[in-house]
Design an enzyme around this catalytic site. Sequence first.
Site, PDB file in Angstrom:
ATOM      1  N   SER A  66       0.817  -1.196   0.000  1.00  0.00           N
ATOM      2  CA  SER A  66       0.000   0.000   0.000  1.00  0.00           C
ATOM      3  C   SER A  66       0.856   1.254   0.000  1.00  0.00           C
ATOM      4  O   SER A  66       2.030   1.235   0.338  1.00  0.00           O
ATOM      5  CB  SER A  66      -0.892   0.016   1.233  1.00  0.00           C
ATOM      6  N   LYS A  67       0.219   2.310  -0.395  1.00  0.00           N
ATOM      7  CA  LYS A  67       0.880   3.584  -0.556  1.00  0.00           C
ATOM      8  C   LYS A  67       1.602   4.075   0.698  1.00  0.00           C
ATOM      9  O   LYS A  67       2.702   4.569   0.647  1.00  0.00           O
ATOM     10  CB  LYS A  67      -0.191   4.612  -0.920  1.00  0.00           C
ATOM     11  N   ARG A  68       0.922   3.958   1.831  1.00  0.00           N
ATOM     12  CA  ARG A  68       1.445   4.527   3.069  1.00  0.00           C
ATOM     13  C   ARG A  68       2.751   3.887   3.492  1.00  0.00           C
ATOM     14  O   ARG A  68       3.613   4.525   4.060  1.00  0.00           O
ATOM     15  CB  ARG A  68       0.411   4.394   4.204  1.00  0.00           C
ATOM     16  N   LYS A  69       2.842   2.605   3.240  1.00  0.00           N
ATOM     17  CA  LYS A  69       3.957   1.864   3.816  1.00  0.00           C
ATOM     18  C   LYS A  69       5.059   1.552   2.822  1.00  0.00           C
ATOM     19  O   LYS A  69       6.077   1.004   3.170  1.00  0.00           O
ATOM     20  CB  LYS A  69       3.432   0.566   4.433  1.00  0.00           C
ATOM     21  N   ASN A  70       4.820   1.860   1.569  1.00  0.00           N
ATOM     22  CA  ASN A  70       5.794   1.539   0.545  1.00  0.00           C
ATOM     23  C   ASN A  70       5.489   2.402  -0.663  1.00  0.00           C
ATOM     24  O   ASN A  70       4.347   2.718  -0.905  1.00  0.00           O
ATOM     25  CB  ASN A  70       5.656   0.068   0.140  1.00  0.00           C
TER      26      ASN A  70
END
Length: 485
Positions: free
Chosen positions: A255-259
Amino acid sequence: MTSPARTRIAPSPTGDPHVGTAYVAIFNRALARQTGGQFLLRIEDTDRERSSPASEAMILSSLRWLELDWDEGPDCGGPHGPYRQSERLEIYREHARRLVDGGQAYPCFCTPERLAELRARQKAEGLDHVGYDGCCRELGRAAAAEKIRAGAPHVIRLRVPDAGETVFRDDLRGEFTFQNRLLDDQVLVKSDGYPTYHLANVVDDHLMGITHVIRAEEWLSSVPKHVLLYRALGYPMPHLLHLPLLRNPDRSKISKRKNPVSIAWYRAQGYLPEALVNFLALMGFSLPDGRELFSFPDLVEALDLGRLNASAAPVFNLEKLDWMNGEYIRALPLKELAARVRAFGVPPEREARLAEILPLLRERLKTLAEVAPRSDFFFADPAGYDPALLVPRKCDREFARAVLEAFPHYLEAVGPAFEAAALEAAVDRLAAERGLKRGNVFMVLRVAVTGSTATPPLVESMAVLGREAVLRRVGAAARRLAGEP
RNA sequence: GCCCCCAUCGUCUAGUCAGGCCUAGGACACUGGAUUUUCGAUCCAGCGACAGGGGUUCGAAUCCCCUUGGGGGUACCA
């Protein structure tokens, strides 16, 4: 040789082009190439809220950047177009009509509010499964037709059998059996007349002649609904292969937030497209000989669906990508590397000198983006560095001062060509004749000339800089050391 | 909650389908050494895993069951 496979990638244009899309595209495209088939791009823009032409354009350009181009698609057309689902609405409507006429689907007039309530109630009661309660199932054709005529908003739902089981086979994971009673009466057509993924996907895959559906694991649990649809429509099942999802370091779905998930991000970071493709391919496939660096053609040659990774949940590991990208950079012919750096973005005044600088930089590059900061000193005299850097460890100011003052004299012996070998000889003579430790002499000069303790090879860098700049910088360093501004 | 998938070094994996060739191989990262003009690159070495428990078998990382753990799904999103 197997028969030609027609495969596809079917992204939804709802945001930045995702690495997961590329990951899946790689295997689909490789299979098509290997078997002499075709690889198609289909835009699944059936979510009117979230889809955007801008996103579609970015997806196309990102896939092209990765050289994952397609044989049929919305831009280039093909015999089974259009390839944008929003342009195929009539086709889905017809199919829906067929299903309703055949009794395998039915109109449902339940409001979103009622459905939300229903779900909440089912959850609260702790039912072993939640889903549509079939309220509109037995409405009767006449009654339903009447409501539709009256303009009542409605969806079309698939009539899932209450009993029995649905069986299918995934070429990677084997046979699956699902209890029909646990399956929802899936919505096939939304109240705005657009199909849901499930309908559009099944219809298009069949109409477009798709033989192998290779997609992410998140689809696995909706396959039974698709099987029911294929059956209701009288269409044969394609081969199914569900790839494991890419993960964040914490193992959740990437996902965007984590990667960073946007292909554009990798491009902007200075990763090479072939390195990203290699890396992504390695997440789902391994060569029998264990080789990890391989090109797309290598993959096409070696791809064996049975060797696709079904089990692990690959975590996206940027460190390994960095390593791999460095390997690809170093494998590039110098001219090609220069072209890539130029395409990546270089101030025009620096372009001309790239050819001299890149050989010095190349072996310590992980990404194209590092070229700029690492080559700054070639274009501007170092400023702002701490004068203390000029004094190597275990040496005193006097040592640095002696080197800086002596060096210009030794430079006189270096011919006008100002070549690295002669420069090295000059440094060597300075160290020998003054009884100074060679490594430390290098360090003083390195800092004076580059402003940094970590640099490309010194004498080669001096050769590129030229006599004038070197003398100027050494002089400035001497003054700096003396505390002058 | 319910349904489904998965389980080998910190990470990516080979080996699992066809049990013995596995005192588990490779890669990244990390550590040490060599080399060097710093950093890097390179070469060498080291560290480091079969989730747990039951079976089956002469023999299990490989087959079966349970537990645990992770993941996905459960939308008029895809």
